[in-house]
Write a protein that holds these residues in place. Structure first.
Motif, PDB file in Angstrom:
ATOM      1  N   PHE A 124     -12.095   7.707   3.739  1.00 52.97           N
ATOM      2  CA  PHE A 124     -12.407   6.528   2.924  1.00 52.97           C
ATOM      3  C   PHE A 124     -13.837   6.030   3.110  1.00 52.97           C
ATOM      4  CE2 PHE A 124      -7.829   6.236   2.666  1.00 52.97           C
ATOM      5  CZ  PHE A 124      -7.609   5.619   1.449  1.00 52.97           C
ATOM      6  N   SER A 238      -2.653   7.192   0.987  1.00 51.52           N
ATOM      7  CA  SER A 238      -2.788   6.172  -0.045  1.00 51.52           C
ATOM      8  C   SER A 238      -3.409   6.727  -1.332  1.00 51.52           C
ATOM      9  CB  SER A 238      -3.590   5.012   0.527  1.00 51.52           C
ATOM     10  OG  SER A 238      -3.249   3.839  -0.150  1.00 51.52           O
ATOM     11  N   ARG A 239      -4.513   6.139  -1.841  1.00 50.64           N
ATOM     12  CA  ARG A 239      -5.075   6.684  -3.089  1.00 50.64           C
ATOM     13  C   ARG A 239      -5.526   8.128  -2.865  1.00 50.64           C
ATOM     14  NH1 ARG A 239      -9.448   2.167  -3.896  1.00 50.64           N
ATOM     15  NH2 ARG A 239      -7.726   1.080  -2.889  1.00 50.64           N
ATOM     16  N   LYS A 242      -2.581  10.312  -3.286  1.00 45.63           N
ATOM     17  CA  LYS A 242      -2.316  10.601  -4.703  1.00 45.63           C
ATOM     18  C   LYS A 242      -3.163  11.798  -5.117  1.00 45.63           C
ATOM     19  CE  LYS A 242      -2.557   5.540  -5.564  1.00 45.63           C
ATOM     20  NZ  LYS A 242      -1.372   4.877  -5.164  1.00 45.63           N
ATOM     21  N   SER A 262       1.511   7.473  -0.388  1.00 49.16           N
ATOM     22  CA  SER A 262       0.733   7.595  -1.638  1.00 49.16           C
ATOM     23  C   SER A 262       1.220   6.676  -2.754  1.00 49.16           C
ATOM     24  CB  SER A 262       0.713   9.052  -2.112  1.00 49.16           C
ATOM     25  OG  SER A 262       2.016   9.476  -2.438  1.00 49.16           O
ATOM     26  N   CYS A 264       2.453   4.417  -5.793  1.00 51.45           N
ATOM     27  CA  CYS A 264       2.338   4.453  -7.253  1.00 51.45           C
ATOM     28  C   CYS A 264       1.263   5.460  -7.692  1.00 51.45           C
ATOM     29  CB  CYS A 264       1.967   3.057  -7.735  1.00 51.45           C
ATOM     30  SG  CYS A 264       2.213   2.816  -9.487  1.00 51.45           S
ATOM     31  N   ARG A 284      -5.552  -2.810 -12.296  1.00 52.34           N
ATOM     32  CA  ARG A 284      -6.587  -2.868 -11.248  1.00 52.34           C
ATOM     33  C   ARG A 284      -7.426  -1.613 -11.156  1.00 52.34           C
ATOM     34  NH1 ARG A 284      -3.877  -3.899  -5.947  1.00 52.34           N
ATOM     35  NH2 ARG A 284      -5.954  -4.135  -5.062  1.00 52.34           N
ATOM     36  N   TRP A 288      -8.485   5.426 -12.457  1.00 54.41           N
ATOM     37  CA  TRP A 288      -7.783   6.471 -11.701  1.00 54.41           C
ATOM     38  C   TRP A 288      -7.130   7.527 -12.585  1.00 54.41           C
ATOM     39  CZ3 TRP A 288      -4.806   3.556  -7.194  1.00 54.41           C
ATOM     40  CH2 TRP A 288      -5.765   3.148  -6.242  1.00 54.41           C
ATOM     41  N   TRP A 329       4.548  -2.138  -0.983  1.00 52.87           N
ATOM     42  CA  TRP A 329       3.673  -1.907  -2.138  1.00 52.87           C
ATOM     43  C   TRP A 329       3.835  -0.463  -2.654  1.00 52.87           C
ATOM     44  CZ3 TRP A 329       1.437  -4.969  -5.402  1.00 52.87           C
ATOM     45  CH2 TRP A 329       0.273  -4.616  -6.084  1.00 52.87           C
ATOM     46  N   HIS A 379       1.034   0.188   6.258  1.00 57.90           N
ATOM     47  CA  HIS A 379       0.402   1.172   5.375  1.00 57.90           C
ATOM     48  C   HIS A 379      -0.801   1.775   6.110  1.00 57.90           C
ATOM     49  CE1 HIS A 379      -0.943   2.699   1.475  1.00 57.90           C
ATOM     50  NE2 HIS A 379      -2.150   2.229   1.722  1.00 57.90           N
TER      51      HIS A 379
HETATM   52  C1  GCU Z   1      -4.232  -0.347  -3.371  1.00 59.37           C
HETATM   53  C2  GCU Z   1      -3.552   0.357  -4.519  1.00 59.37           C
HETATM   54  C3  GCU Z   1      -2.675   1.502  -4.053  1.00 59.37           C
HETATM   55  C4  GCU Z   1      -3.466   2.426  -3.152  1.00 59.37           C
HETATM   56  C5  GCU Z   1      -4.110   1.648  -2.045  1.00 59.37           C
HETATM   57  C6  GCU Z   1      -5.037   2.450  -1.137  1.00 59.37           C
HETATM   58  O1  GCU Z   1      -3.304  -1.025  -2.601  1.00 59.37           O
HETATM   59  O2  GCU Z   1      -2.821  -0.604  -5.230  1.00 59.37           O
HETATM   60  O3  GCU Z   1      -2.191   2.236  -5.156  1.00 59.37           O
HETATM   61  O4  GCU Z   1      -2.650   3.454  -2.666  1.00 59.37           O
HETATM   62  O5  GCU Z   1      -4.904   0.613  -2.585  1.00 59.37           O
HETATM   63  O6  GCU Z   1      -5.608   3.431  -1.556  1.00 59.37           O
HETATM   64  O7  GCU Z   1      -5.216   2.017  -0.006  1.00 59.37           O
END
Ligand code: GCU
Length: 401
Positions: A124, A238-239, A242, A262, A264, A284, A288, A329, A379
C-alpha cells in the motif's frame, strides 16, 4: 439417523435453500441453459463465458497488449537478512504512445533452495514500507511525500517467509495505476487511442489495471532463474486482494491465489451483502471498476454473475479466502459463502474445498484446495494469516509440473 446427523442435514438443506432464494446465478449452467458436468465443458464453455461477462460488466477489459520493454537489475545483495536471503530490486519499464512507465519490484528469495513458493503482491505504501532494510529504495507517493520505512513490516513478515523457505516479491500499487479518480497517469495513457482521455465503458478500472500489473510481474519472475516461476502465488489484502483475485482468475499461470479480507468487489457475494454494498463501493471508488458496472448500483439482483464465479475461475489451482472477525465491512459470511459455492467447480476436478455451509469457528482454518479462515481481530493481514498461507502453499502447490 442420530440427532446430530439429522441436525446437520437440516442445516445444509436450509442453507442451500436460502442461497437459491437469493437468486445467485448458477455457476454450472451455461448461457444456453445446459448444465456443465465435466472439466472439459467448464474449461471450454463456462469459464470463458464467465470471464467475458465479468470482464465487460465489472472489472473492464485490458484495452491492448503491452509487454515489458526493459528489465534492469538495480540492486542485488546475496547476503541479505544476515546471509539467509537474496535481495533484488528490479526496474520494469513499459513503453507506449511515446510514454514510459517504470515500476520497481522488490524481492527477497531464500538461499540454497531450488524450488520454493514465492508470494507476489502489491504493498500500500511503497516497497520501503514492507521491511526495515535501509537498502530498499524509497517510493514517493503521487504528491511527492514518502511514508516511513518499515511501516508495513507486520503485514509482510519478510523474515517469517524467508525462515519458512519462501520467497516474496512486491511492488507499490500506485506505480501501475493511481488510486484516485484520475486516468491521466499510470498505465492507462500508454494504451489510449488518439484523443482518448479515460477508459471506455467496457475498459479497465483500476482493479483490472492492478491485476494486469501482477501478470507483468509474473512475466518477469518467469524469466528469473533464481525464482521458481511455476510456484508464484498471487496475494493481496483488501483492495489489493480484489486485484490479486482478478489477476489469479484471469491468468492461469499463477500457482495459487490468496484473497485476504478482499470483501466487496473481491471474494464477497454482492447479493444481500452486509457492510460495504455495491452502492457504497461504486460511490466512493468509481475508478475501481469499468463504467459499465455502475448500472448495477442498487440493483444487485440484476447482476448476471456474482463473485463466487470469479473464485471459481481459479479452479483447479489452490485458492485461499480469509476474513477477520471485526471486518463487518468486508462481510466474512458472504466471503465464506462465495468459497463454498465456488467449490462446486473444484468438485468437477475431483478436488475438495469448502463443504459445509456452517460458518467456521474463529482461528480454525477449514477446507482443502479451497481453504478459508476467519482470524480473530481487525481488517488486516497479520502473522496468523501468513502462517496459514505458508502452510497452505506447502501443502497444496504441486511439487512438480
Ligand atoms: C475501503 C473500501 C474497501 C477496501 C478497503 C481497503 O474500506 O471500502 O472495499 O477493501 O478500503 O482497501 O483497505
Amino acid at each position: 439417523m442420530n440427532k446430530r446427523v439429522l441436525f446437520s442435514t437440516f442445516i445444509i438443506l436450509f442453507a442451500v435453500q436460502s442461497f437459491s432464494q437469493q437468486n445467485i446465478p448458477e455457476l454450472l449452467m451455461a448461457k444456453n441453459g445446459n448444465t456443465i458436468t465435466s472439466v472439459k465443458q467448464w474449461e471450454k464453455i463456462r469459464r470463458p463465458e464467465i470471464q467475458a461477462l465479468v470482464e465487460t460488466e465489472m472489472y473492464g477489459k485490458v484495452p491492448g497488449e503491452l509487454k515489458i520493454s526493459e528489465i534492469n537489475l538495480l540492486d542485488q545483495d546475496d547476503q541479505a537478512l544476515n546471509g539467509k536471503a537474496i535481495r533484488k530490486q528490479i526496474k520494469l519499464t513499459f513503453r507506449g504512445n511515446q510514454k514510459e512507465l517504470s515500476v520497481e519490484l522488490l524481492m527477497y528469495l531464500p538461499k540454497g533452495k531450488k524450488s520454493y513458493p514465492t508470494f507476489l503482491g502489491y504493498n500500500f505504501g511503497g516497497n520501503h514500507t514492507v521491511y526495515k532494510d535501509t537498502a530498499i529504495h524509497i517510493a514517493k507517493e503521487w504528491n511527492g511525500a514518502a511514508r516511513p520505512r518499515g511501516v508495513e513490516t507486520a503485514n509482510w513478515e519478510v523474515e517469517r517467509l524467508i525462515n519458512a523457505g519462501c520467497g516474496v516479491a512486491t511492488m507499490y500499487y500506485w506505480d501501475i495505476a493511481p488510486d484516485k479518480e484520475d486516468f491521466s497517469f499510470g498505465i492507462y495513457p500508454l494504451l489510449y487511442t488518439q484523443e482518448q482521455k479515460a477508459p471506455a465503458e467496457n475498459e479497465w478500472g483500476s482493479l483490472a489495471a492492478w491485476a494486469w500489473g501482477l501478470s507483468r510481474a509474473l512475466d518477469y519472475l518467469k524469466t528469473d532463474k533464481q525464482v521458481d516461476g511455476n510456484k508464484v502465488i498471487v496475494i493481496g489484502h483488501s483492495r489489493l486482494g480484489k486485484a490479486a483475485l482478478w489477476a489469479g482468475a484471469r491468468d492461469q499461470r499463477f500457482a495459487a491465489i490468496i484473497s485476504n479480507n478482499s470483501g466487496c468487489g473481491g471474494a464477497s457475494i454482492y447479493r444481500e451483502k452486509a457492510g460495504e454494498t455495491l452502492l457504497k463501493m461504486n460511490n466512493r471508488f468509481p475508478r475501481w471498476t469499468a463504467k459499465n458496472f455502475k448500472k448495477y448500483t442498487e440493483n444487485e439482483a440484476s447482476l448476471p454473475f456474482d463473485q463466487h464465479m470469479v473464485l471459481a475461475m481459479v479452479a483447479p489451482r489452490p485458492l485461499y479466502v480469509a476474513s477477520a472477525s471485526e471486518d463487518a465491512w468486508a462481510d466474512p459470511k458472504n466471503e465464506y459463502k462465495s468459497a463454498l459455492l465456488a467449490t462446486e467447480v473444484y468438485k468437477l476436478y475431483g478436488l475438495k474445498g469448502i463443504d459445509s455451509p456452517v460458518f467456521p469457528a474463529l482461528n480454525t482454518p477449514v477446507g482443502a484446495t479451497v481453504s478459508y479462515h476467519i482470524r480473530n481481530g481487525k481488517h488486516d493481514i497479520l502473522a496468523y494469516d501468513w502462517d496459514e498461507y505458508i502452510a497452505f502453499a506447502k501443502k497444496y502447490i504441486p511439487t512438480s509440473y
